[in-house]
Design a protein around this motif. Structure first.
Motif, PDB file in Angstrom:
ATOM      1  N   ALA B  61      -9.882-106.199  89.033  1.00 17.69           N
ATOM      2  CA  ALA B  61     -10.945-105.938  88.518  1.00 17.69           C
ATOM      3  C   ALA B  61     -11.420-104.488  88.047  1.00 17.69           C
ATOM      4  O   ALA B  61     -12.055-104.237  87.100  1.00 17.69           O
ATOM      5  N   GLY B  62     -10.808-103.634  89.077  1.00 16.76           N
ATOM      6  CA  GLY B  62     -10.847-102.170  88.523  1.00 16.76           C
ATOM      7  C   GLY B  62     -10.285-101.717  87.425  1.00 16.76           C
ATOM      8  O   GLY B  62     -10.787-101.145  86.618  1.00 16.76           O
ATOM      9  N   LEU B  63      -9.045-102.369  87.076  1.00 18.81           N
ATOM     10  CA  LEU B  63      -8.236-102.136  85.693  1.00 18.81           C
ATOM     11  C   LEU B  63      -8.988-102.637  84.824  1.00 18.81           C
ATOM     12  O   LEU B  63      -9.237-101.958  83.570  1.00 18.81           O
ATOM     13  N   TYR B  64      -9.597-103.823  84.964  1.00 20.78           N
ATOM     14  CA  TYR B  64     -10.370-104.374  83.750  1.00 20.78           C
ATOM     15  C   TYR B  64     -11.700-103.545  83.425  1.00 20.78           C
ATOM     16  O   TYR B  64     -12.000-103.348  82.346  1.00 20.78           O
ATOM     17  N   ALA B  65     -12.311-103.077  84.654  1.00 21.23           N
ATOM     18  CA  ALA B  65     -13.448-102.088  84.297  1.00 21.23           C
ATOM     19  C   ALA B  65     -13.074-100.993  83.445  1.00 21.23           C
ATOM     20  O   ALA B  65     -13.942-100.456  82.580  1.00 21.23           O
ATOM     21  N   ALA B  66     -12.010-100.400  83.753  1.00 19.57           N
ATOM     22  CA  ALA B  66     -11.389 -99.294  82.925  1.00 19.57           C
ATOM     23  C   ALA B  66     -11.134 -99.542  81.469  1.00 19.57           C
ATOM     24  O   ALA B  66     -11.793 -98.803  80.724  1.00 19.57           O
ATOM     25  N   VAL B  67     -10.710-100.834  81.053  1.00 16.81           N
ATOM     26  CA  VAL B  67     -10.328-101.261  79.918  1.00 16.81           C
ATOM     27  C   VAL B  67     -11.605-101.276  79.168  1.00 16.81           C
ATOM     28  O   VAL B  67     -11.846-100.934  78.213  1.00 16.81           O
ATOM     29  N   VAL B  68     -12.432-102.198  79.951  1.00 14.19           N
ATOM     30  CA  VAL B  68     -13.858-102.415  79.469  1.00 14.19           C
ATOM     31  C   VAL B  68     -14.609-101.069  78.749  1.00 14.19           C
ATOM     32  O   VAL B  68     -15.143-100.947  77.846  1.00 14.19           O
ATOM     33  N   GLU B  69     -14.502 -99.964  79.739  1.00 10.12           N
ATOM     34  CA  GLU B  69     -15.186 -98.809  79.566  1.00 10.12           C
ATOM     35  C   GLU B  69     -14.356 -98.136  78.300  1.00 10.12           C
ATOM     36  O   GLU B  69     -15.091 -97.827  77.459  1.00 10.12           O
ATOM     37  N   SER B  70     -13.211 -98.308  78.138  1.00  8.02           N
ATOM     38  CA  SER B  70     -12.638 -97.640  77.036  1.00  8.02           C
ATOM     39  C   SER B  70     -12.734 -98.339  75.793  1.00  8.02           C
ATOM     40  O   SER B  70     -13.160 -97.729  74.808  1.00  8.02           O
ATOM     41  N   VAL B  71     -13.198 -99.562  75.866  1.00 10.78           N
ATOM     42  CA  VAL B  71     -13.347-100.432  74.588  1.00 10.78           C
ATOM     43  C   VAL B  71     -14.891-100.124  74.237  1.00 10.78           C
ATOM     44  O   VAL B  71     -15.280 -99.931  73.091  1.00 10.78           O
ATOM     45  N   HIS B  72     -15.738 -99.989  75.344  1.00 11.61           N
ATOM     46  CA  HIS B  72     -17.301 -99.908  75.096  1.00 11.61           C
ATOM     47  C   HIS B  72     -17.506 -98.476  74.500  1.00 11.61           C
ATOM     48  O   HIS B  72     -18.269 -98.347  73.426  1.00 11.61           O
ATOM     49  N   ASP B  73     -16.427 -97.545  74.828  1.00 11.50           N
ATOM     50  CA  ASP B  73     -16.805 -96.250  74.116  1.00 11.50           C
ATOM     51  C   ASP B  73     -16.319 -96.346  72.421  1.00 11.50           C
ATOM     52  O   ASP B  73     -17.386 -95.929  71.868  1.00 11.50           O
ATOM     53  N   TYR B  74     -15.733 -97.280  72.195  1.00 13.66           N
ATOM     54  CA  TYR B  74     -15.277 -97.434  70.972  1.00 13.66           C
ATOM     55  C   TYR B  74     -16.761 -97.999  70.111  1.00 13.66           C
ATOM     56  O   TYR B  74     -16.841 -97.434  68.977  1.00 13.66           O
ATOM     57  N   ILE B  75     -17.151 -98.945  70.698  1.00 14.35           N
ATOM     58  CA  ILE B  75     -18.468 -99.711  70.328  1.00 14.35           C
ATOM     59  C   ILE B  75     -19.388 -98.637  70.260  1.00 14.35           C
ATOM     60  O   ILE B  75     -20.229 -98.362  68.940  1.00 14.35           O
ATOM     61  N   HIS B  76     -19.753 -98.076  71.331  1.00 12.39           N
ATOM     62  CA  HIS B  76     -20.939 -97.097  71.529  1.00 12.39           C
ATOM     63  C   HIS B  76     -20.961 -95.964  70.327  1.00 12.39           C
ATOM     64  O   HIS B  76     -21.813 -95.661  69.948  1.00 12.39           O
ATOM     65  N   ALA B  77     -19.764 -95.388  70.083  1.00 15.83           N
ATOM     66  CA  ALA B  77     -19.542 -94.270  69.352  1.00 15.83           C
ATOM     67  C   ALA B  77     -20.212 -94.677  67.973  1.00 15.83           C
ATOM     68  O   ALA B  77     -20.690 -94.094  67.140  1.00 15.83           O
TER      69      ALA B  77
END
Lengths: 210, 210
Positions: B61-77
């Motif tokens: 779940a921790g790794l998942y969160a990190a990946v999600v955050e990374s992808v989220h940055d892409y969208i949010h930008a």
DNA sequence: AGCAGATACCCCGAGTATCGGGTAGTGTCC
DNA sequence: GGACACTACCCGATACTCGGGGTATCTGCT
């Protein structure tokens, strides 16, 4: 050939009955044990052992499909009469009824809902993954309804998929967060909020240009 | 007391670097092995062993969160400038940009998208499940934007959650079926179809009554 | 003859225990 | 104040445990 050997067919009735019974037990198991129940626990709840479950459903995805179908019947029964769209305003009514039925499920049977939402991740390639989720089924109905309505008016219907599944996805997401929210306002209010978006939106879009 | 022993703190930089590096390797592993990659395979891909992954992320779940955050940055930008709604028409632009960014992700990195969508089912009780999915994060942004807009006009904002997450759910569902469809029409067309629903819909709903 | 059902198993992947280095900061002795 | 041991903390690997999905095989019913 295959002139139905009596010994083959005599189990048909039994199989159907037993299958229904097993699904019903699975529902009870999910309610009491939570959406993450194991196959073993379901079997125990049904007063039997895993072998039986696997003989009847093949694997976990098979059981999942059966449960989804059962839940789907519940939803479908409450919106079937709305799926025939006479005019654009009917879509508003469909949305309202669908939202109400969907939220009703979430409210009455949260664990069942959670289970049905957790599409089993088949280890095989995602291309050949034939598992159909509940929202897929509902989305297909809505899509078909919209497509029918558009076709009857000679409009392009490539939009139907996007609208049908999107609409369903809207309700699903709203329901998910309604379920998770601590205060959880009355169901009718959320339904009202959902309807308020789509009633004017689709009315305009479906009668005007794409 | 505890005037920050240098031996404690000297790893900070290294940890940040290594973590980023590991996420990057995880992304590559997901791309090549599919969304169902095992922790072992990710570790191998990063040229190390599971222990390292678990030390940095705790669990899957921790790794998942990190990946999600990374992808989220892409969208949010790609949508951050749209999140400030001056008038009702701005919401239409937000929807268009969000849909485009979201579909862009699905188109360019389907396996990453699949991974990010498969929220890990934490074995613990679903109440204490703090894992936040990608759509949750996006939905929160949209919700906040709408709530801000409504509050600025003195309107009730209990609607914001339903609309914000519902809207996001609409796009998500449309994207899911777009991804699964065999013909897969051009992205711009689907974006157009999505916008066509919400531009008039919210415009009416946000200026009129609730 | 042929299927229902139960028991005992296999398998695989997430997560952990334990071990052996390695290196920069900290104390001590001159 | 500089050279020395020393300590705190990390890094990374191998080899495990554990739990749940799925299966092989045997007995018994009709």
């Amino acid at each position: 050939m295959a002139t139905s050997d009596g010994r083959d067919t005599r189990w048909e009735q039994h199989r159907q009955d037993r299958r229904r019974e097993l699904v019903s037990h699975a529902l009870r198991a999910i309610r009491s044990q939570g959406a993450g129940v194991g196959m073993e626990e379901i079997a125990v709840r049904a007063g039997t052992s895993k072998t039986v479950i696997y003989r009847h459903f093949g694997d976990r995805a098979g059981l999942y499909a059966a449960v989804v179908e059962s839940v789907h019947d519940y939803i479908h029964a409450r919106i079937s009469e709305r799926l025939l769209l006479a005019d654009a305003a009917d879509l508003g009514k469909l949305v309202a009824d669908l939202a109400d039925a969907y939220l009703g499920l979430v409210e009455r049977d949260p664990e069942i809902y959670r289970f049905v939402l957790a599409r089993p991740a088949t280890a095989s390639s995602p291309e050949t993954d034939a598992t159909v989720s509940l929202v897929d089924m509902i989305g297909n109905h809505v899509t078909a309804a919209i497509a029918g309505h558009l076709a009857a008016r000679g409009l392009d219907d490539t939009v139907a998929t996007t609208w049908g599944h999107g609409l369903t996805g809207f309700i699903r997401a709203a329901a998910d967060h309604w379920m998770a929210s601590p205060e959880r306002p009355p169901r009718a209010q959320v339904v009202q909020h959902i309807s308020s978006v789509f009633t004017p939106g689709f009315a305009g879009a479906m009668t005007g240009d794409t």
